[in-house]
Motif scaffolding. Structure first.
Motif, PDB file in Angstrom:
ATOM      1  N   UNK A  39       0.826  -1.208   0.000  1.00 23.84           N
ATOM      2  CA  UNK A  39       0.000   0.000   0.000  1.00 23.84           C
ATOM      3  C   UNK A  39       0.856   1.251   0.000  1.00 23.84           C
ATOM      4  N   UNK A  40       1.949   1.226   0.763  1.00 23.26           N
ATOM      5  CA  UNK A  40       2.850   2.368   0.799  1.00 23.26           C
ATOM      6  C   UNK A  40       3.456   2.628  -0.584  1.00 23.26           C
ATOM      7  N   UNK A  41       3.768   1.550  -1.307  1.00 26.15           N
ATOM      8  CA  UNK A  41       4.332   1.710  -2.640  1.00 26.15           C
ATOM      9  C   UNK A  41       3.311   2.366  -3.580  1.00 26.15           C
ATOM     10  N   UNK A  42       2.020   2.017  -3.450  1.00 25.29           N
ATOM     11  CA  UNK A  42       0.975   2.629  -4.285  1.00 25.29           C
ATOM     12  C   UNK A  42       0.798   4.109  -3.953  1.00 25.29           C
ATOM     13  N   UNK A  43       0.851   4.418  -2.659  1.00 23.89           N
ATOM     14  CA  UNK A  43       0.762   5.834  -2.262  1.00 23.89           C
ATOM     15  C   UNK A  43       1.933   6.622  -2.845  1.00 23.89           C
ATOM     16  N   UNK A  44       3.115   6.024  -2.840  1.00 20.39           N
ATOM     17  CA  UNK A  44       4.296   6.712  -3.361  1.00 20.39           C
ATOM     18  C   UNK A  44       4.182   6.946  -4.864  1.00 20.39           C
ATOM     19  N   UNK A  45       3.459   6.078  -5.582  1.00 26.27           N
ATOM     20  CA  UNK A  45       3.271   6.261  -7.019  1.00 26.27           C
ATOM     21  C   UNK A  45       2.157   7.265  -7.324  1.00 26.27           C
ATOM     22  N   UNK A  46       1.254   7.447  -6.365  1.00 26.01           N
ATOM     23  CA  UNK A  46       0.153   8.389  -6.599  1.00 26.01           C
ATOM     24  C   UNK A  46       0.658   9.833  -6.603  1.00 26.01           C
ATOM     25  N   UNK A  47       1.604  10.118  -5.724  1.00 28.95           N
ATOM     26  CA  UNK A  47       2.051  11.515  -5.578  1.00 28.95           C
ATOM     27  C   UNK A  47       2.625  12.077  -6.879  1.00 28.95           C
ATOM     28  N   UNK A  48       3.523  11.381  -7.614  1.00 31.24           N
ATOM     29  CA  UNK A  48       4.029  11.943  -8.878  1.00 31.24           C
ATOM     30  C   UNK A  48       2.950  12.109  -9.950  1.00 31.24           C
ATOM     31  N   UNK A  49       1.822  11.409  -9.819  1.00 33.34           N
ATOM     32  CA  UNK A  49       0.750  11.551 -10.787  1.00 33.34           C
ATOM     33  C   UNK A  49       0.090  12.921 -10.714  1.00 33.34           C
ATOM     34  N   UNK A  50       0.103  13.537  -9.538  1.00 31.38           N
ATOM     35  CA  UNK A  50      -0.592  14.807  -9.352  1.00 31.38           C
ATOM     36  C   UNK A  50       0.361  15.963  -9.088  1.00 31.38           C
ATOM     37  N   UNK A  51       1.615  15.669  -8.738  1.00 30.41           N
ATOM     38  CA  UNK A  51       2.578  16.727  -8.427  1.00 30.41           C
ATOM     39  C   UNK A  51       3.765  16.612  -9.379  1.00 30.41           C
ATOM     40  N   UNK A  52       4.207  17.734  -9.941  1.00 30.92           N
ATOM     41  CA  UNK A  52       5.318  17.727 -10.876  1.00 30.92           C
ATOM     42  C   UNK A  52       6.659  17.495 -10.179  1.00 30.92           C
ATOM     43  N   UNK A  53       6.720  17.820  -8.908  1.00 30.91           N
ATOM     44  CA  UNK A  53       7.943  17.599  -8.133  1.00 30.91           C
ATOM     45  C   UNK A  53       7.547  17.228  -6.704  1.00 30.91           C
ATOM     46  N   UNK A  54       8.535  16.757  -5.921  1.00 29.31           N
ATOM     47  CA  UNK A  54       8.252  16.316  -4.557  1.00 29.31           C
ATOM     48  C   UNK A  54       8.687  17.351  -3.530  1.00 29.31           C
ATOM     49  N   UNK A  55       8.497  18.612  -3.829  1.00 23.89           N
ATOM     50  CA  UNK A  55       8.848  19.644  -2.858  1.00 23.89           C
ATOM     51  C   UNK A  55       7.589  20.109  -2.135  1.00 23.89           C
ATOM     52  N   UNK A  56       7.800  20.898  -1.094  1.00 22.67           N
ATOM     53  CA  UNK A  56       6.703  21.290  -0.211  1.00 22.67           C
ATOM     54  C   UNK A  56       5.645  22.133  -0.924  1.00 22.67           C
ATOM     55  N   UNK A  57       6.050  23.099  -1.759  1.00 22.46           N
ATOM     56  CA  UNK A  57       5.086  23.967  -2.437  1.00 22.46           C
ATOM     57  C   UNK A  57       4.178  23.187  -3.379  1.00 22.46           C
ATOM     58  N   UNK A  58       4.734  22.245  -4.093  1.00 22.66           N
ATOM     59  CA  UNK A  58       3.937  21.470  -5.045  1.00 22.66           C
ATOM     60  C   UNK A  58       2.941  20.569  -4.306  1.00 22.66           C
ATOM     61  N   UNK A  59       3.374  20.004  -3.173  1.00 21.85           N
ATOM     62  CA  UNK A  59       2.456  19.166  -2.394  1.00 21.85           C
ATOM     63  C   UNK A  59       1.286  20.004  -1.870  1.00 21.85           C
ATOM     64  N   UNK A  60       1.566  21.190  -1.345  1.00 18.26           N
ATOM     65  CA  UNK A  60       0.501  22.048  -0.814  1.00 18.26           C
ATOM     66  C   UNK A  60      -0.422  22.564  -1.921  1.00 18.26           C
ATOM     67  N   UNK A  61       0.115  22.743  -3.122  1.00 19.00           N
ATOM     68  CA  UNK A  61      -0.717  23.227  -4.232  1.00 19.00           C
ATOM     69  C   UNK A  61      -1.698  22.173  -4.714  1.00 19.00           C
ATOM     70  N   UNK A  62      -1.416  20.890  -4.492  1.00 21.61           N
ATOM     71  CA  UNK A  62      -2.301  19.813  -4.954  1.00 21.61           C
ATOM     72  C   UNK A  62      -2.764  18.954  -3.782  1.00 21.61           C
ATOM     73  N   UNK A  63      -2.952  19.576  -2.621  1.00 23.37           N
ATOM     74  CA  UNK A  63      -3.302  18.794  -1.439  1.00 23.37           C
ATOM     75  C   UNK A  63      -4.655  18.101  -1.577  1.00 23.37           C
TER      76      UNK A  63
END
Length: 515
Positions: free
Chosen positions: A88-112
């Motif tokens: 499940x953790x591996x699936x969650x890790x693959x979901x994040x790049x699908x919606x965020x262009x990068x793994x930085x804090x601003x991009x995560x907050x922009x697509x929360x």
């Protein structure tokens, strides 16, 4: 396997996104678990280099995975299956790049919220759903084939409507250019009827010798105007759309189609409103007449009411001197609060000695009269309607005559019914006419009738029908001249001091028919 929550942390220990999946845990308890995670991994030097890591406490297990500058963390119960937690953790890790262009804090907050919606598709009530990354993307986009088909149909309809509007605008411009080339005044109306300019005739093309600037403009244009009949709802919507797009469209006046012929002939008062003084006297007079088509008055009556309005307390006992020299045949009646003796002897309207004063800023009737008409010659205007049947159809000649030249009629509208499924061909018209196809009538209108145009003729033909189809003919008009000339001579206070006053008179047809 029971997943309590999923969270995205920054490397500094700040919680960026957190989603709780169970309902039996308070917010304070969950915040305590999330606050404990940075402290638990802070002492582990190899935390950032491990492929998969977990930390256990007395009650929960933290399974986390580092992604560049963030941690993806799952909070589970201690008795959950660690292998399923890692999957499940591996699936969650693959979901994040699908919606965020990068793994930085601003991009995560922009697509929360996008991440939260995707997390909800993976886990439901603490248990993982059997979904893959493609299904999660489909579910969150809420893609619908029916919606795509509907939007394609809607776009096609909008495109067709725009093309129709463009064609209609070109047609209106062509009509305007043709009218200007002939020296006519363009007018935009629908093609559901015809008007006085659609049939060439001598009367329709002739120019008036001397225009009267004081005459109010009637609701129907002159005999030269390029007019068509009543507008439909779709054409109203089309013109409104053109106006919204910035096109300049001339306003179109039209008769109401909701009523019958009497509503079409209803008088429209364009008389200028007088300046109201502290004492304002208004007379409203109306005529009802029923005339036989063969000549002779079947019934006729004129009724009027005189109202008074005062704007000051010191004017509530004023006296009004009336002129009643030409009232033969009229039955006059004053208000019970008025002094009848003064009225009968001196034509003076004043309150009784012990009567109530006039109310302030309120119209109150003080005098009314009624006159019964016995002859057609007493009418202000007479109409001679003469339909002549032949093998080619019916030829109709209508002539009006102003019988009271001391009365100027405004906004005269004569409505003639027509046989069904026929279009009139107008040969002669003094004034303007309009054929209303939806009401199956022809409206003959003159802005003003006075001593300079005391007679006028309308001549038209139809291919079928008989004489009864052209009756009843309805006449409507307004005037500032009273039929019974009872006027105000003077207004004074109780001590004889003169008072400034204003007078307003209205005379119109209530129900005037030739049957």
């Amino acid at each position: 396997m029971v997943l309590i929550a999923a969270c995205v942390f920054s490397k500094t220990g700040k919680a960026l996104v957190a989603r709780q999946f169970v309902n039996d845990m308070t917010r304070a308890r969950l915040e305590g678990l999330l606050d404990a995670f940075p402290k638990l991994i802070g002492n582990e030097k190899e935390a950032a280099t491990r492929q998969h890591t977990f930390v256990e406490t007395d009650s929960v297990r933290y399974v986390y995975h580092p992604l560049d500058s963030i941690y993806v963390v799952l909070v589970t119960t201690k008795n959950s299956n660690i292998l399923e937690d890692l999957e499940t953790l591996r699936l969650f890790s693959r979901v994040i790049p699908e919606y965020c262009r990068s793994n930085d804090e601003k991009e995560i907050l922009a697509h929360d919220f996008d991440l939260i919606f995707a997390f909800d598709e993976v886990v439901t009530l603490g248990y993982r759903e059997s979904v893959n990354l493609a299904q999660i993307r489909t579910f969150t986009e809420m893609d619908s084939h029916e919606e795509r088909v509907f939007m394609q149909i809607k776009e096609a309809q909008e495109k067709a409507a725009k093309q129709a509007m463009a064609e209609k605008a070109k047609e209106l411009k062509r009509a305007q250019k043709e009218a200007l080339s002939r020296g006519l005044k363009p007018s935009y109306q629908s093609s559901t009827g015809i008007s006085s300019s659609s049939v060439p005739s001598a009367a329709a093309v002739s120019e008036p010798v001397a225009p009267r600037p004081a005459a109010p403009k009637g609701p129907i244009g002159g005999g030269k105007a390029l007019k068509l009949g009543g507008k439909t709802t779709n054409e109203d919507d089309f013109l409104n759309t053109l106006r919204q797009q910035g096109q300049t469209i001339a306003p179109v006046e039209k008769a109401s189609l909701s009523g019958g012929a009497s509503s079409l002939a209803a008088p429209v008062s364009n008389a200028p409103r007088v300046k109201r003084e502290a004492v304002h006297i208004r007379t409203d007079e109306k005529i009802n007449a029923r005339v036989s088509r063969d000549g002779g008055l079947e019934s006729g009556e004129v009724q009027a009411t005189v109202s008074l309005s005062v704007a000051s307390p010191d004017l509530t006992t004023i006296s009004i001197q009336m002129s009643t020299s030409q009232v033969a045949g009229a039955q006059l009646q004053v208000h019970p609060n008025m002094d009848k003796k003064e009225w009968q002897t001196n034509s003076l309207l004043k309150v009784k000695a012990n009567g109530k004063p006039y109310p302030i800023n309120n119209d109150v009737g003080i005098l009314k009269w009624k006159m019964t008409l016995g002859e057609e010659e007493q009418l202000p205007i007479s109409l001679n309607c003469w339909p002549q049947e032949s093998s080619d159809g019916v030829q109709v000649n209508i002539e009006y005559t102003l019988q009271r030249e001391d009365i100027t009629l405004h906004n005269v509208r004569i409505v003639i019914p027509l046989p069904t499924a026929t279009t009139p061909v107008v040969g002669e018209c003094e004034g303007a006419y309009e054929y209303l196809k939806t009401k199956n009538v022809i409206v003959w209108s003159m802005p003003v009738i006075d001593s300079s145009n005391s007679t006028g003729t309308l001549e038209f033909s139809v291919p079928n029908g008989h004489s009864d189809h052209f009756f009843p003919v309805t006449v409507g008009f307004t005037s500032e001249n009273l039929f019974v000339p009872i006027t105000v001579k003077d207004v004074t206070k109780s001590d004889g001091a003169p008072v400034v006053y204003s007078v307003e008179t209205n005379f119109n047809s209530d129900n005037f028919e030739i049957v």
